[in-house]
Design a protein around this motif. Structure first.
Motif, PDB file in Angstrom:
ATOM      1  N   VAL A   1       6.488   0.108  -1.692  1.00 54.39           N
ATOM      2  CA  VAL A   1       6.149   0.039  -3.117  1.00 54.39           C
ATOM      3  C   VAL A   1       5.503  -1.303  -3.439  1.00 54.39           C
ATOM      4  N   LYS A   2       6.007  -2.378  -2.825  1.00 53.71           N
ATOM      5  CA  LYS A   2       5.410  -3.700  -3.055  1.00 53.71           C
ATOM      6  C   LYS A   2       3.942  -3.719  -2.615  1.00 53.71           C
ATOM      7  N   LEU A   3       3.660  -3.195  -1.439  1.00 54.89           N
ATOM      8  CA  LEU A   3       2.284  -3.186  -0.937  1.00 54.89           C
ATOM      9  C   LEU A   3       1.403  -2.255  -1.762  1.00 54.89           C
ATOM     10  N   LEU A   4       1.964  -1.117  -2.205  1.00 55.68           N
ATOM     11  CA  LEU A   4       1.193  -0.191  -3.021  1.00 55.68           C
ATOM     12  C   LEU A   4       0.839  -0.828  -4.364  1.00 55.68           C
ATOM     13  N   LYS A   5       1.788  -1.533  -4.965  1.00 54.71           N
ATOM     14  CA  LYS A   5       1.515  -2.184  -6.247  1.00 54.71           C
ATOM     15  C   LYS A   5       0.513  -3.323  -6.107  1.00 54.71           C
ATOM     16  N   ASP A   6       0.440  -3.932  -4.919  1.00 56.54           N
ATOM     17  CA  ASP A   6      -0.584  -4.951  -4.695  1.00 56.54           C
ATOM     18  C   ASP A   6      -1.977  -4.343  -4.762  1.00 56.54           C
ATOM     19  N   ILE A   7      -2.079  -3.069  -4.371  1.00 57.78           N
ATOM     20  CA  ILE A   7      -3.369  -2.377  -4.425  1.00 57.78           C
ATOM     21  C   ILE A   7      -3.612  -1.789  -5.809  1.00 57.78           C
ATOM     22  N   GLN A   8      -2.563  -1.136  -6.362  1.00 57.99           N
ATOM     23  CA  GLN A   8      -2.673  -0.497  -7.676  1.00 57.99           C
ATOM     24  C   GLN A   8      -1.416  -0.822  -8.493  1.00 57.99           C
ATOM     25  N   PRO A   9      -1.452  -1.839  -9.324  1.00 65.53           N
ATOM     26  CA  PRO A   9      -0.250  -2.291 -10.035  1.00 65.53           C
ATOM     27  C   PRO A   9       0.339  -1.269 -10.999  1.00 65.53           C
ATOM     28  N   ASP A  10      -0.444  -0.288 -11.461  1.00 65.56           N
ATOM     29  CA  ASP A  10       0.043   0.595 -12.518  1.00 65.56           C
ATOM     30  C   ASP A  10       0.645   1.899 -11.996  1.00 65.56           C
ATOM     31  N   VAL A  11       0.956   1.994 -10.706  1.00 67.08           N
ATOM     32  CA  VAL A  11       1.606   3.227 -10.225  1.00 67.08           C
ATOM     33  C   VAL A  11       2.971   3.352 -10.884  1.00 67.08           C
ATOM     34  N   ALA A  12       3.453   4.602 -11.040  1.00 67.61           N
ATOM     35  CA  ALA A  12       4.726   4.852 -11.733  1.00 67.61           C
ATOM     36  C   ALA A  12       5.748   5.431 -10.760  1.00 67.61           C
ATOM     37  N   LEU A  13       6.965   4.910 -10.819  1.00 67.47           N
ATOM     38  CA  LEU A  13       8.055   5.468 -10.011  1.00 67.47           C
ATOM     39  C   LEU A  13       8.650   6.630 -10.789  1.00 67.47           C
ATOM     40  N   ALA A  14       8.471   7.853 -10.243  1.00 63.66           N
ATOM     41  CA  ALA A  14       8.805   9.062 -10.996  1.00 63.66           C
ATOM     42  C   ALA A  14      10.189   9.611 -10.697  1.00 63.66           C
ATOM     43  N   SER A  15      10.911   8.992  -9.791  1.00 59.60           N
ATOM     44  CA  SER A  15      12.271   9.453  -9.481  1.00 59.60           C
ATOM     45  C   SER A  15      13.124   8.247  -9.140  1.00 59.60           C
ATOM     46  N   ALA A  16      14.418   8.492  -9.107  1.00 55.00           N
ATOM     47  CA  ALA A  16      15.319   7.461  -8.588  1.00 55.00           C
ATOM     48  C   ALA A  16      15.176   7.411  -7.079  1.00 55.00           C
ATOM     49  N   LEU A  17      15.516   6.286  -6.506  1.00 55.24           N
ATOM     50  CA  LEU A  17      15.573   6.213  -5.048  1.00 55.24           C
ATOM     51  C   LEU A  17      16.745   7.089  -4.602  1.00 55.24           C
ATOM     52  N   THR A  18      16.439   8.204  -3.971  1.00 49.01           N
ATOM     53  CA  THR A  18      17.461   9.168  -3.567  1.00 49.01           C
ATOM     54  C   THR A  18      17.779   8.944  -2.096  1.00 49.01           C
ATOM     55  N   ASP A  19      19.062   8.714  -1.826  1.00 47.10           N
ATOM     56  CA  ASP A  19      19.453   8.303  -0.480  1.00 47.10           C
ATOM     57  C   ASP A  19      20.628   9.156  -0.005  1.00 47.10           C
ATOM     58  N   VAL A  20      20.382   9.988   1.015  1.00 48.75           N
ATOM     59  CA  VAL A  20      21.440  10.801   1.622  1.00 48.75           C
ATOM     60  C   VAL A  20      21.804  10.157   2.952  1.00 48.75           C
ATOM     61  N   TYR A  21      22.939   9.460   2.977  1.00 52.33           N
ATOM     62  CA  TYR A  21      23.366   8.703   4.162  1.00 52.33           C
ATOM     63  C   TYR A  21      24.479   9.498   4.832  1.00 52.33           C
ATOM     64  N   CYS A  22      24.139  10.260   5.881  1.00 52.97           N
ATOM     65  CA  CYS A  22      25.089  11.186   6.491  1.00 52.97           C
ATOM     66  C   CYS A  22      26.095  10.487   7.400  1.00 52.97           C
TER      67      CYS A  22
END
Length: 793
Positions: free
Chosen positions: A379-400
């Motif tokens: 996300v950090k690298l993506l925002k360096d390219i396009q700062p206005d991207v939107a995070l559309a979900s929570a970080l979903t983590d299934v740790y089995c």
């Protein structure tokens, strides 16, 4: 694996370090460096130029004449690139300059028009394979700017032997290598810049279900909206190319960049294809699936897939599917960062014949605690390219299956025992902490918490800690010292010595070949051959369903070797010394024994000949090793490969040792109709326990002995032991010894008879025997054997 020195410099200061010395130390302490290549140095005097005008070449349809601003004047350049256009910024190699794989440039005439330099493609700069057109520079650069101040053309590419990294999954990315270098030189490891994902905390979670928690250890996902037409940064493309990867598209380039940086593979799905959720499951039946490379692949059972609610969209840990790839009109992605079990990934990759950069890393057992960090970095690298991207979900983590750090307690005196009193306690702690081990010191005791990126398959015990300290300190810096060790006389291992002597006799005297087999039955082979076994010791976690029973006999395994060799050899003999396991019931404690098994097989010899060969072998072994004899009573063995008539037990006194048998006809025909097979199996422990008889010596005669061989016709029903007893009853002062030579029951014999040949050695301690004395002995022996019912053949 290839590494970029420029990339490593992002995370560790390498100023003042000699490059060649750096990689020598890295080889000595961490992993083997195969090659160090200095790239970009051949590119000289290349600057930014602005194209002012472009006109067609009067004499060529392909060429154009451009006027360019080089920063120190206007130059005329003849160019054939299709994308040369007014106003663009491009690299210009000036007169006297040079590009990759070309000599220094001079003024030239191209179809009659003078050209004062060359406008360059990325391939000519050595930073890409793309030669389709000029490299158009994005941004506002002043003409005359050195191209190397904009692009990281100058670099050092290091190639590391992958095999030396097999047990170090943390080194399959630049950041892990930078951590090692920082520890070796005692320098700071710079932190990786991450996004805090604050905007995602209030968003709804993704629908992610992991059905196979054995193969998928962790699955983290994040949905990102508002992705517009991106452009991969040129220096990112350069690093990807230098490290052996071809730039493809911005989002794919980002995931590849993260994999090369952190060692964590990632995948971006078009959200439209997975909007109803993610299901991680294994195939239950053969499945056809088209991967990103456009190939239809047949997936067998137990291959882990990433699916939406209806169909597969990726082969987990190996390659994505063509049906979910990011397209030109994609504006929303679901970012996957997961951890898959190493052995299952390797098996799946082998089954389908597809090995990728991602699967090569997952096979090494990556740290599952790295998945979320990788998403934050993406996300950090993506925002360096396009700062206005939107995070559309929570970080979903299934740790089995949560991986916890390993705790190891070790003392300084224990370490000193291995490396000497070379390092101070403070230096040891400093080295461990530089490798991100957490260390608590209590006196001379170190309580160490191993970081999870070293705990998957690398650091597990005390000796591993000692290795970490010594390799970073430098093996060359440790002074060799003579150890004071108490010497004790070597104790003979009688069991091992007996095994060696038996192997020596079987291989050298009898020409048998040693084989080694598994200690469990091959149920598939046994079923195919009609072999019935009595094994009661079961394996709880067998490698295969056909290998769930520990053997109680070695014969089925030897018969498998016989089948493999049947078409290649007319005559062969095999032997193995190995373990068998017995139990009264499946719930009872099992006993382990060591057996000796010999198989004789031939298309030339008869079954009887093979049978007696084995009798001779075991009799010779008992005589040679124990100066004793074995008996051959009626066979009591009940395995279904034992011949009901042509079989005997082998005993030492009253102790049953094993058995000899021709293989039952029903089993033999399945192995090979023309191959005769006989087997011997004895308990090595009984042979070991035989009490050796005292060897009696007598002075050899000064006079020559005479060797006489006689073949007697014997009823088929009469055993060798009976004939031997009859001969032993013959009394003669001249008879020194006798021995069995061979058996014949082929053509030319009376019905119901067999021919047994014995060798008689006669002589006198007082004189040389005359012909009359020899003939008298022979006649007397023949008459005696006739009276016993055995006529001379």
């Amino acid at each position: 694996m290839k590494l970029s020195l420029n990339w490593l410099k992002d995370y560790v200061d390498l100023s003042g370090i000699d490059i060649k010395e750096l990689w020598y130390r890295f080889t000595m302490s961490t992993a083997e460096v195969e090659e160090v290549e200095f790239v970009g140095r051949e590119v000289q005097d290349v600057v930014v130029a602005r194209v002012l005008s472009v006109v067609p070449h009067p004499e060529s349809k392909k060429l154009k004449i451009a006027q360019v601003d080089s920063g120190d004047g206007i130059l005329q350049i003849v160019c054939g690139a299709p994308n040369v256009a007014e106003g663009i910024l491009v690299p210009l190699a000036k007169i006297g300059g040079a590009v990759k794989n070309m000599p220094k440039l001079g003024k030239v005439k191209l179809v009659g028009v003078e050209s004062f330099g060359m406008l360059c493609s990325a391939k000519e700069l050595g930073i890409s394979d793309d030669h389709s057109g000029l490299l158009v520079l994005e941004g506002d650069y002043a003409p005359g700017t050195d191209i190397k101040s904009i692009l990281d053309i100058d670099d050092v590419i290091i190639e590391i032997d992958n095999k030396s990294l097999t047990n170090r999954p943390d080194l399959w990315g630049h950041y892990g290598i930078a951590r090692e270098i920082a520890a070796i030189y005692g320098r700071e490891l710079k932190p990786m810049q991450l996004d805090g994902l604050e905007a995602a905390k209030t968003k709804p979670e993704l629908d992610i279900t992991v059905e196979d928690a054995e193969k998928c250890l962790r699955y983290s996902g994040l949905k990102i909206d508002g992705v517009k037409k991106l452009q991969t940064a040129m220096n990112m493309k350069v690093r990807l190319f230098y490290c052996g990867m071809r730039p493809i598209s911005p989002l794919v380039d980002l995931t590849n960049y993260l994999m090369l940086e952190m060692g964590q593979p990632m995948h971006a799905f078009d959200s439209r294809q997975v909007e109803d959720g993610i299901v991680v499951r294994a195939t239950k039946e053969p499945t056809v699936f088209r991967t990103l490379d456009g190939t239809e692949r047949k997936l067998p059972e137990e291959v882990l897939l990433i699916c939406n609610k209806q169909k597969p969209v990726a082969i987990a840990g190996i390659m994505g599917g063509e049906n979910s790839e990011v397209l030109e009109d994609t504006t929303s992605i679901l970012l996957e960062s997961a951890n898959f079990e190493g052995s299952s990934t390797r098996k799946s990759s082998t089954k389908i014949g597809l090995r990728t950069e991602a699967s090569a890393r997952y096979e090494k057992m990556l740290d599952p605690n790295m998945t979320v960090t990788a998403i934050k970095r993406f996300v950090k690298l993506l925002k360096d390219i396009q700062p206005d991207v939107a995070l559309a979900s929570a970080l979903t983590d299934v740790y089995c299956k949560k991986l916890e750090p390993i705790d190891i307690t070790i003392t300084k005196p224990y370490i000193d025992r291995y490396i000497g009193n070379t390092l101070t306690k403070e230096k040891m702690v400093e080295i461990l902490r530089s490798l991100e081990f957490k260390v608590e010191v209590e006196g001379d005791t170190f309580k160490i918490k191993v970081p999870t990126f070293r705990a998957t398959k690398d650091i597990t015990m005390k000796i591993d800690i000692i290795e970490e300290i010594t390799r970073i300190f430098g093996y060359d810096n440790i002074q060799p010292q003579t150890l004071e060790v108490a010497l004790k006389p070597l104790e003979y291992n009688e069991e091992r010595l007996l095994d060696h002597k038996v192997k020596e006799l079987l291989s050298e005297r009898f020409g048998a070949s040693e084989v080694n087999s598994y200690i469990w039955y091959d149920n598939s082979f046994n079923g195919r051959m009609g072999i019935e076994t009595h094994g009661r010791v079961k394996v709880l976690n067998p490698q295969a369903q056909d290998a769930d029973t520990l053997r109680d006999s070695m014969v089925p395994g030897m018969l498998a070797f016989a089948e493999r060799n049947e078409k290649s050899y007319e005559d062969f003999s095999l032997f193995e010394i190995g373990s068998v396991f017995e139990a009264a019931a499946t719930t009872e404690k099992c006993e382990q024994h060591k057996n000796i098994c010999i198989l004789a097989a031939s298309k030339i010899k008869s079954e009887d000949e093979l049978f007696y060969d084995l009798k001779g072998i075991i009799a010779f072994i008992a005589k040679a090793l124990k100066n004793s004899r074995v008996d051959f009573p009626v066979c009591t063995c009940r395995y279904n490969w034992v011949h009901p008539m042509k079989s005997v037990d082998v005993s030492a006194g009253e102790k049953l040792m094993g058995y000899i048998s021709v293989v039952h006809p029903m089993i033999k025909k399945n192995i090979g109709k023309k191959l005769n097979v006989a087997v011997l199996e004895i308990n090595s422990e009984v042979l070991q326990a035989m009490a050796p008889e005292v060897i009696k010596y007598k002075d050899p005669s000064k006079f020559p002995e005479v060797v006489l061989d006689y073949s007697f016709l014997v009823d088929n029903a009469i055993t060798f032991d009976k004939v031997g007893e009859d001969i032993a009853g013959f009394k003669s002062e001249l008879l020194n010894s006798f021995s069995f030579v061979t058996l014949y029951n082929g053509k030319g014999l009376p019905e119901g008879k067999k021919s047994m040949t014995f060798r008689f050695i006669i002589g006198s301690a007082e004189k040389t025997l005359s012909s009359d004395e020899i003939n008298a002995f022979a006649n007397s022996l023949i008459d005696y054997m006739n009276s016993a019912g055995h006529t001379l053949r």
